[in-house]
Design a protein around this motif. Structure first.
Motif, short mmCIF file in Angstrom:
data_model
loop_
_atom_site.label_atom_id
_atom_site.label_comp_id
_atom_site.label_asym_id
_atom_site.label_seq_id
_atom_site.Cartn_x
_atom_site.Cartn_y
_atom_site.Cartn_z
N LYS A 123 0.76 8.04 -10.56
CA LYS A 123 1.52 6.80 -10.82
C LYS A 123 2.76 7.00 -11.70
O LYS A 123 3.58 6.10 -11.80
N GLN A 154 -5.27 0.68 -7.94
CA GLN A 154 -5.81 1.69 -7.03
C GLN A 154 -6.16 1.03 -5.69
O GLN A 154 -6.74 -0.06 -5.67
N SER A 188 0.84 -1.20 0.00
CA SER A 188 0.00 0.00 0.00
C SER A 188 0.88 1.26 0.00
O SER A 188 2.02 1.24 0.46
N GLY A 189 0.35 2.34 -0.54
CA GLY A 189 1.04 3.64 -0.49
C GLY A 189 2.29 3.73 -1.36
O GLY A 189 3.34 4.17 -0.90
N CYS A 190 2.17 3.33 -2.63
CA CYS A 190 3.36 3.26 -3.50
C CYS A 190 3.58 4.48 -4.40
O CYS A 190 4.41 4.44 -5.30
N SER A 191 2.85 5.58 -4.16
CA SER A 191 3.07 6.73 -5.05
C SER A 191 4.34 7.49 -4.69
O SER A 191 4.83 8.30 -5.47
N THR A 221 0.22 -0.54 -5.06
CA THR A 221 -1.07 0.17 -5.01
C THR A 221 -0.91 1.59 -4.50
O THR A 221 0.04 1.90 -3.77
N MET A 222 -1.84 2.44 -4.90
CA MET A 222 -1.87 3.82 -4.40
C MET A 222 -3.30 4.34 -4.41
O MET A 222 -4.14 3.85 -5.17
N ARG A 223 -3.55 5.32 -3.55
CA ARG A 223 -4.90 5.87 -3.43
C ARG A 223 -5.28 6.62 -4.70
O ARG A 223 -6.39 6.51 -5.19
N ALA A 266 1.23 2.30 3.72
CA ALA A 266 0.54 3.60 3.68
C ALA A 266 0.46 4.18 5.08
O ALA A 266 0.13 3.47 6.04
N LEU A 319 7.13 3.22 -2.82
CA LEU A 319 7.57 3.28 -4.22
C LEU A 319 8.89 2.53 -4.40
O LEU A 319 9.05 1.68 -5.27
#
Ligand code: NAD
Length: 308
Positions: free
Chosen positions: A42, A61, A8-11, A35-37, A88, A16
């Protein structure tokens, strides 16, 4: 077969970097679902993934605060999640009197319930297959309280208690839990916090407290990031080691320079050595701003906690 890793939280930041590292594993041991919100962010990840994109890395997402988003994301994954990385998270600093309950609840919704929500969703599959690994990006603030980080630290303590409890049950199902505990890491995290703080007025806070926050804590915190802050790459190396381990540890600190501070809690179970020492570091020691944690070896600490 490669293990499916959902992060989670890969932006940005650690998420990342971890997604990219795992996707480039020379032995191709991982299939990464990064994944990212907000998929609008991206590009950086996709550029860093390079030719791994669409091969060993896919982007999806996922808002950890939404049941629908979690269900939707998991239904798109073919097969099951072998490794879940709860990364995240968000920070919150400032005098308690000046922070709204809504802001505090948002931190818990993201940092704590966000992880819980994902675990609930992947656990039945992991139990059925009697295998799995749940990695949680906690913090040294999951082990020790830090001034003006009351709510953030509480959210990380909550994770520590939750996952330590769960680890006992899951051992019976051959599912491992690992809490990774970094100190300061140089990512967008700190910048986002400082931006919040620069516009916040902390209504209802008395001038003395505001002075401690702005003139003592903030410069000391900035100095701490500068002097002992790790790069996301350093932290990711530790996480990769944990993920590839045959017997993953329940806890893994990434920054050895924090060990003396953490030890203060074990040395004195009453807790006062830790509280008094950190109080002294911030309010009394003139060398803190220049030396960061090296202060632990200067004359300002009680002899028995000074490293030899
Ligand atoms: P970061 O701000 O770059 O990354 C956090 C990520 O979480 C961001 O991409 C953000 O968009 C995402 N996020 C926030 N709310 C979300 C939601 N509802 N759904 C999905 N994603 C969401 O900072 P980072 O340093 O890479 O932080 C990653 C983790 O490491 C966090 O859990 C943080 O608490 C932890 N950590 C950071 C530090 C540090 O000093 N940077 C230290 C210890 C632990």
């Amino acid at each position: 077969a490669p293990r499916t890793v959902l992060i989670s939280g890969c932006s940005s930041g650690i998420g990342l970097e971890l997604a990219v590292q795992l996707a480039h594993d020379p032995k191709k041991r991982y299939q990464v679902v990064a994944t990212m919100r907000d998929l609008g962010k991206k590009e950086t990840l996709e550029a860093a993934a390079g030719e791994a994109l669409g091969q060993t890395l896919t982007v999806a997402q996922l808002d950890v605060c939404s049941d629908e988003s979690v269900a939707q994301c998991l239904s798109c994954i073919q097969g099951e999640v072998d490794v879940l990385v709860n990364n995240a998270g968000m920070g919150l600093v400032g005098p308690l009197e000046g922070l709204s309950l809504a802001a505090m609840q948002n931190v818990f919704d993201t940092n704590f319930f966000g992880a819980v929500r994902l675990v609930k969703a992947v656990l039945p599959g992991m139990k059925r297959r009697r295998q799995g690994h749940i990695v949680v990006i906690s913090s040294v603030m999951g082990l020790q309280g830090v001034i003006f980080n009351d709510v953030y630290a509480a959210s990380k303590f909550a994770l520590e208690g939750f996952f330590e409890s769960l680890a006992i049950q899951l051992l019976q199902f051959n599912i491992f839990i690992s809490l990774v505990e970094p100190g300061p890491v140089v990512t967008e995290f700190e910048g986002k916090l400082l931006a919040q703080v620069s516009t916040a007025e902390f209504p209802g806070t008395d001038p003395e407290t505001l002075h401690y926050f702005r003139d003592l804590y903030l410069p000391a915190s900035r100095e701490l990031f500068r002097s002992v802050g790790q790069s996301p790459q350093d932290v990711v190396q530790a996480i990769v080691n944990v993920i590839s381990s045959a017997r993953p540890p329940l806890r893994r600190q990434t920054n050895i320079r924090y060990s003396p501070l953490i030890m203060l809690k074990t040395v004195d179970s009453s807790g006062s050595l830790y509280v008094r020492t950190t109080h002294r570091l911030l309010f009394r020691c003139p060398r803190l701003l220049n030396l960061g944690l090296q202060c632990l070896s200067c004359g300002c600490l009680p002899t028995r906690v000074r490293p030899r």
